[in-house]
Design a protein around this motif. Structure first.
Motif, PDB file in Angstrom:
ATOM      1  N   GLN A 118     -30.671  22.676   1.615  1.00 37.24           N
ATOM      2  CA  GLN A 118     -31.556  23.333   0.670  1.00 37.24           C
ATOM      3  C   GLN A 118     -31.815  24.733   1.213  1.00 37.24           C
ATOM      4  N   THR A 120     -32.961  29.146  -0.022  1.00 40.65           N
ATOM      5  CA  THR A 120     -33.393  30.129  -1.001  1.00 40.65           C
ATOM      6  C   THR A 120     -32.861  31.486  -0.583  1.00 40.65           C
ATOM      7  N   THR A 133     -28.381  23.363  -2.399  1.00 38.44           N
ATOM      8  CA  THR A 133     -29.447  23.113  -3.354  1.00 38.44           C
ATOM      9  C   THR A 133     -30.395  24.300  -3.302  1.00 38.44           C
ATOM     10  N   ARG A 135     -33.569  26.536  -4.007  1.00 36.95           N
ATOM     11  CA  ARG A 135     -35.001  26.318  -4.183  1.00 36.95           C
ATOM     12  C   ARG A 135     -35.670  27.649  -4.483  1.00 36.95           C
ATOM     13  N   GLU A 137     -38.947  28.297  -3.580  1.00 36.90           N
ATOM     14  CA  GLU A 137     -40.061  28.536  -2.664  1.00 36.90           C
ATOM     15  C   GLU A 137     -39.846  29.825  -1.874  1.00 36.90           C
ATOM     16  N   VAL A 140     -37.801  28.251   2.858  1.00 34.37           N
ATOM     17  CA  VAL A 140     -37.231  26.910   2.855  1.00 34.37           C
ATOM     18  C   VAL A 140     -36.650  26.644   4.242  1.00 34.37           C
ATOM     19  N   ASP A 142     -34.546  23.723   6.238  1.00 31.41           N
ATOM     20  CA  ASP A 142     -33.780  22.489   6.157  1.00 31.41           C
ATOM     21  C   ASP A 142     -33.138  22.289   7.519  1.00 31.41           C
ATOM     22  N   ARG A 149     -36.926  34.479   0.484  1.00 33.80           N
ATOM     23  CA  ARG A 149     -36.525  35.140  -0.755  1.00 33.80           C
ATOM     24  C   ARG A 149     -36.380  36.649  -0.700  1.00 33.80           C
TER      25      ARG A 149
END
Length: 181
Positions: A118, A120, A133, A135, A137, A140, A142, A149
């Motif tokens: 996961q 971003t 994946t 996201r 937020e 992130v 993982d 971002r």
């Protein structure tokens, strides 16, 4: 003491780079800032940043984490640098942390570190990357991979880096001193 490498390329996002370096140092983390080439790095908005060493010099040491600031074309320069991609792969295979913000998660993808994860990024920079994946937020995490971002999430990202490396209490101490709401 935790040791972090922050590679800088011309065109990096200065707000992200400086926030990451500053907050990690406030937390007592040893941060080595390395330019892809010798001399001053000219960031995306014209701010001139002076690295501690060149990347070639920095690669002689071991690190607990490598953090990539974003910005364009800085992130593209990082992605195109075989030394950076190879270092990320070595960090991952050793179970060490890798982190990237804004456009720079594309460098983690180039190194194969986002498969099955996961993550971003700045909108659009991970679109079409297989087995990721996405996201929305701000930050992130993982496993040993941390992504964020963009410039507006730089402080949240840097504080998560602090927490990951030196714990929640140190994050709270740094965050309180910043007078964050």
């Amino acid at each position: 003491m935790a040791k972090v490498l922050v590679p800088l390329a011309d065109g990096c996002e200065e707000l992200e780079a400086v926030t990451i370096i500053d907050l990690l140092r406030r937390a007592g983390v040893e941060v080595i800032v390395a330019g892809l080439k010798p001399g001053v790095v000219k960031a995306s908005r014209g701010v001139q940043l002076v690295p501690d060493v060149t990347l070639d010099q920095a690669l002689a040491d071991a690190y607990d984490m490598v953090v990539l600031p974003g910005g364009m074309p800085g992130a593209a320069h990082l992605k195109d640098d075989v030394r950076v991609v190879d270092l990320l792969k070595k960090m991952a295979s050793a179970g060490k942390y890798t982190a990237a913000i804004c456009a720079a998660p594309m460098v983690l993808a180039e190194a194969g570190l986002l498969r099955g994860k996961q993550a971003t990024s700045y909108p659009g920079f991970l679109d079409g990357v297989p087995d990721v994946t996405l996201r929305a937020e701000a930050v992130v995490q993982d496993g040993t991979v941390l992504t964020s971002r963009g410039p507006g999430t730089a402080m949240d990202f840097a504080l998560q880096l602090v927490e990951t490396l030196v714990g929640r209490a140190k994050r709270e101490q740094v965050e309180t001193a910043l007078v964050r709401p």
